[in-house]
Design an enzyme around this catalytic site. Structure first.
Site, PDB file in Angstrom:
ATOM      1  CG  ASP B  23      -2.120  -0.776   1.164  1.00  8.53           C
ATOM      2  OD1 ASP B  23      -2.269  -1.488   0.157  1.00  8.53           O
ATOM      3  OD2 ASP B  23      -2.948  -0.700   2.090  1.00  8.53           O
ATOM      4  CE  LYS B  80      -7.019  -1.083  -0.214  1.00  9.66           C
ATOM      5  NZ  LYS B  80      -7.005  -2.552  -0.242  1.00  9.66           N
ATOM      6  N   GLY B 152      -5.460  -2.819   8.763  1.00  8.46           N
ATOM      7  CA  GLY B 152      -5.102  -1.660   9.580  1.00  8.46           C
ATOM      8  C   GLY B 152      -4.890  -1.963  11.046  1.00  8.46           C
ATOM      9  NE  ARG B 164      -3.778 -22.531  11.308  1.00  6.17           N
ATOM     10  CZ  ARG B 164      -2.963 -23.572  11.095  1.00  6.17           C
ATOM     11  NH1 ARG B 164      -3.374 -24.622  10.415  1.00  6.17           N
ATOM     12  NH2 ARG B 164      -1.734 -23.540  11.587  1.00  6.17           N
ATOM     13  N   GLY B 213      -3.366  -7.351   8.130  1.00  3.96           N
ATOM     14  CA  GLY B 213      -2.689  -7.519   9.423  1.00  3.96           C
ATOM     15  C   GLY B 213      -1.253  -7.994   9.338  1.00  3.96           C
ATOM     16  N   GLY B 234      -0.404  -3.744   3.906  1.00  8.08           N
ATOM     17  CA  GLY B 234      -1.088  -2.460   3.877  1.00  8.08           C
ATOM     18  C   GLY B 234      -0.387  -1.460   4.752  1.00  8.08           C
ATOM     19  CB  SER B 235      -1.277  -0.187   8.064  1.00  8.26           C
ATOM     20  OG  SER B 235      -2.602  -0.104   7.569  1.00  8.26           O
TER      21      SER B 235
END
Lengths: 201, 293
Positions: B23, B80, B152, B164, B213, B234-235
């Site tokens: 990102d 996005k 995030g 999983r 995450g 992402g973050s």
């Protein structure tokens, strides 16, 4: 053919698909992530993916010069990003080209992903049935040297080329079940192993 | 010559395997990501951690900002759109974005329907929490599936749960008798033909990536060992104290996700990862993974 071991550079990209095509074509496939593995293979595939990513990782566990030394004696097949690495003339310091083929390519020359396409090609070594070729954000072959043999074209532009020990494609034969191009590369490796002079135009 | 076929769309997803999609919110970050070896960048105005902090309605990014990033890098650029917002997707396709993420990170535009992605030339990636959700998105035309995770947060627990979940359901499908597949398709709420394909082949018909995450090289390796074929970060990179070395470490961790010496080497010397928030402390209405169905 089963005694042939063919490596696929496993830094990033469609390396698993190439390994599957090689296995289906009858040779042993090995994903290559370390320089020591190069000693055990008879030919190497540089797969599609991102040429900046692959160049960045050269020098970590496998080096540019390791592959160059390998390519002095053994065949290498580059597809898409792999073709960019085999060629020369890219004006970007982040891309380490091997300059093994006398060919200049333009990156992403066909446009962005919405312009990616499939088309049917005629292979000069097997003209009977067309080859269903998938072009993904493809590099375009712009200039070729005198020793380059053109094996297929698309809209009059070369897309599959050969010279000396090397084979290059701007499309992705590993994305389709047609194994003719992988078999052609395996045949080339066999011939080199048996001491035949590699083909050039 | 044909463009925009499913084969061509999945083709780009195949090329992104074994890589890191990062990102980025501006040209400078996009260049850092590309120089670090990212296989693609996701251009967005605010990364998920900031979307959480700011609140309000989160929409497609300004096309001007996306185009600037497209000009600055040679790797594929993703962007996005909101769930169900096909007009945003039409605009993103028009400006030449390489992949569209119909994303739960943005505020959904339609609570009933996702975009009919088969009508587009550009490929889509969609998030999922389970196999049924993955197969519904593929039925609509998605060319890549990723876990939703909990964006995030820097908390990997939801991405692990989703990966999983999907792989366990695929394993179970491949043990079923043909006569059991229709009832299973009904329970999954998924198109029968795709359920049948997955049962026969033991995998999804499109590449399966991880997102939501991932903050450390170890997180990246974990998701790959659980079956992901590439990761979205992402973050995790630009919210950390050391974006550039962390981005490089992530790229090395994905190429060598089963080489524990490499993972140890690239994890050493990194500064603090993003602080994050535990996904289990979020209120139900704060969970982005709940968006879409």
């Amino acid at each position: 053919m089963s005694e042939l071991n063919i490596g696929v550079l496993g830094i990033q990209g469609a390396y698993e698909k190439h390994a599957l095509s090689i296995a289906l074509a009858g040779a042993n496939a090995e994903i290559i992530k370390y320089r020591e593995q190069l000693d055990q293979i008879d030919g190497l595939i540089l797969p599609g993916g991102e040429s900046t990513t692959m160049s960045k990782m050269m020098g970590f566990r496998i080096d540019y010069k390791d592959i160059l030394a390998f390519a002095e004696k053994k065949p290498v097949f580059g597809t898409c990003a792999g073709l960019i690495l085999l060629g020369k003339g890219i004006d970007d310091p982040r891309i380490h080209q091997f300059e093994l083929m006398d060919v200049s390519v333009a990156r992403n020359a066909y446009g962005s992903q919405k312009d990616s396409f499939i088309d049917n090609l005629t292979l000069v070594f097997d003209k009977e049935n067309p080859f269903h070729a998938v072009f993904i954000r493809a590099p375009q072959i712009e200039n070729i040297g005198d020793d380059i043999c053109v094996l297929a074209t698309c809209n009059n532009t070369p897309v599959l080329i050969e010279s000396n020990l090397y084979l290059g494609a701007s499309f992705h034969p590993e994305l389709t079940p047609d194994l003719r191009i992988h078999k052609y590369f395996i045949q080339k490796i066999m011939e080199v192993k048996n001491g035949k002079t590699p083909k050039s135009a | 010559m044909k463009k925009g076929t499913f084969e061509v769309k999945v083709g780009l997803a195949e090329m992104l395997k074994g890589g890191v999609i990062m990102d980025v919110t501006n040209v400078e970050q996009a260049k850092i990501a590309e120089d670090a070896g990212a296989s693609s960048v996701m251009a967005l105005e605010r990364i998920p951690a900031d979307i959480r902090a700011h609140g309000g309605i989160s929409r497609m990014s300004n096309p001007e900002m996306i185009l600037k990033i497209k000009e600055a890098v040679s790797i594929p650029v993703m962007a996005k759109c909101r769930i169900g917002h096909f007009a945003e997707a039409q605009i993103l396709q028009e400006i030449g974005v390489d992949f569209i993420d119909e994303s739960e990170v943005l505020t959904p535009a339609d609570e009933e329907n996702h975009i009919w992605k088969q009508d587009f030339n550009v490929p889509f990636v969609c998030g999922c929490r389970n196999l049924g959700e993955a197969l519904r998105r593929i039925g609509e035309g998605a060319a890549m599936i990723r876990t939703k995770g909990e964006p995030g947060t820097g908390d990997i627990v939801e991405a692990v749960r989703h990966m999983r979940g999907v792989t366990a359901e695929i394993r179970r499908l491949s043990t079923l008798d043909k006569s059991e597949l229709m009832a299973t398709a009904k329970i999954l709420g998924a198109p029968f033909a795709i359920v049948e394909w997955v049962a026969q082949n033991g995998k999804l018909p499109v590449p399966n990536f991880a997102a939501g995450g991932i903050a450390t090289p170890a997180d990246a390796s974990l998701m790959m060992q659980l079956g992901a074929e590439a990761v979205f970060v992402g973050s995790g990179i630009f919210k950390s104290d050391d974006p550039k070395p962390r981005a490089e470490a992530m790229v090395k961790a994905i190429t060598h996700y089963q080489d524990f010496a490499v993972l140890a080497e690239v994890s050493r010397g990194l500064k603090d990862a993003m602080v994050g928030i535990s996904a289990s402390t979020l209120e139900e209405n704060e969970k982005m993974a709940k968006r879409g169905w």
